[in-house]
Design an enzyme around this catalytic site. Structure first.
Site, mmCIF file in Angstrom:
data_model
loop_
_atom_site.group_PDB
_atom_site.id
_atom_site.type_symbol
_atom_site.label_atom_id
_atom_site.label_comp_id
_atom_site.label_asym_id
_atom_site.label_seq_id
_atom_site.Cartn_x
_atom_site.Cartn_y
_atom_site.Cartn_z
ATOM 1 C CG ASP A 60 23.516 12.906 6.881
ATOM 2 O OD1 ASP A 60 24.633 11.979 6.547
ATOM 3 O OD2 ASP A 60 23.017 13.103 5.325
ATOM 4 C CG ASN A 85 25.896 5.276 17.967
ATOM 5 O OD1 ASN A 85 26.223 4.328 18.111
ATOM 6 N ND2 ASN A 85 24.299 5.071 17.578
ATOM 7 C CE1 TYR A 188 31.448 -0.498 10.941
ATOM 8 C CE2 TYR A 188 32.690 -2.271 12.289
ATOM 9 C CZ TYR A 188 31.381 -1.512 12.566
ATOM 10 O OH TYR A 188 30.873 -1.093 13.579
ATOM 11 C CB VAL A 190 39.628 0.060 6.307
ATOM 12 C CG1 VAL A 190 40.081 1.509 6.104
ATOM 13 C CG2 VAL A 190 40.698 -0.944 5.721
ATOM 14 C CE LYS A 192 33.037 1.976 13.262
ATOM 15 N NZ LYS A 192 32.543 2.992 13.872
ATOM 16 C CB THR A 221 21.985 -3.595 16.682
ATOM 17 O OG1 THR A 221 22.854 -3.988 16.078
ATOM 18 C CG2 THR A 221 21.803 -2.693 18.310
#
Length: 273
Positions: A60, A85, A188, A190, A192, A221
């Site tokens: 984790d 990933n 999300y 921010v 990245k 996905t």
């Protein structure tokens, strides 16, 4: 060539599994597939046609204790490739909250950072780190030019980056984040932006390695389907990460890679962040 050791986080499904599948066909490569759920990781390996070189490990990335348990030095002594990933996108399909923003940063940014800090010391000259980012992490996703400039400051280090992100979360908690120049309900993005900035920092600090970030594209996905109909298969999405991990990248480090067009299936090129 000695046996190459490659770690892939979040390798039990989606792009992660496609990356594992591609790397499992690389000569003299042992792939360490990590999954938060060990049973899901084992099921993923069972789905591979060539799995003799793939091992499953529980991990984790948002839990430092879990990362420390996954200490491979005793068994392998070194790491050649680290592909970060594992990630989440909690901005869609549920109410935007400060807790979701915190969780997003914990997994996408801090998990990636802690993996890098734990395993870069085990890398020899020429080792490669691939951090999965996104076009959502382009600087233009942040409305404030002042905040943008803080991410691109040539003196930025991980401590200063941490201060920026703590400020963002504080602004989310008190409800002022939009008026202060952060994107609306897009933690999300921010996360990245932070991953790309951190990648650049680590590349400057580790010139003996090749450390890059990339957008795999809009892939079919569970996460990719949150905002429409993706155009790429999982195997297409794996092309850029796999190239950065084991292919010819011309000695490039500290860059953000993506495909220039939405339908492109080539294996990536350096892009303006």
């Amino acid at each position: 060539m000695s046996n190459r050791i490659a770690i892939v986080t979040g390798g039990n499904r989606g792009i992660g599994l496609a990356i594992v599948r591609a790397l499992s066909n690389s000569p003299k490569t042992t792939v360490l597939l990590t999954s938060r759920d060990i049973s899901a990781g084992k099921a993923a390996i069972a789905s591979l046609t060539s799995a003799s070189s793939v091992q499953c490990h529980q991990l984790d990335t948002s839990d430092k204790r879990s990362i420390h348990k996954f200490y491979v030095k005793r068994e392998y002594g070194k790491i050649d490739v680290l592909i970060n990933n594992a990630g989440v996108n909690l901005d869609h399909g549920q109410k935007f909250t400060a807790e979701n923003a915190r969780r997003t940063l914990d997994v996408n940014y801090y998990g990636t950072l802690h993996m890098c800090q734990s395993f870069i010391p085990l890398m020899q000259d020429g080792g490669r780190v691939v951090n999965i980012a996104s076009v959502a992490g382009h600087l233009r996703s942040i409305p404030s030019e002042d905040i943008q400039s803080r991410f691109t400051d040539s003196n930025l280090d991980v401590n200063k980056l941490d201060e920026i992100l703590k400020g963002y979360l504080s602004d989310v908690v008190d409800g002022t984040y939009v008026q202060k120049g952060w994107p609306n309900m897009r933690s999300y993005s921010v996360s990245k932006v932070a991953v790309i900035a951190m990648t650049n920092i680590l590349a400057r600090e580790n010139k003996h390695l090749y450390i890059n970030s990339c957008c795999p594209g809009w892939v079919k996905t569970d996460m990719g389907g949150l905002v429409g109909k993706p155009t790429k298969s999982e195997d297409d999405g794996a092309k850029i990460p796999v190239r950065l991990a084991v292919g010819d990248i011309g000695g490039v480090s500290g860059e953000f890679w993506e495909n220039p067009g939405i339908h492109d299936t080539e294996d990536g090129r350096v892009s303006k962040w």
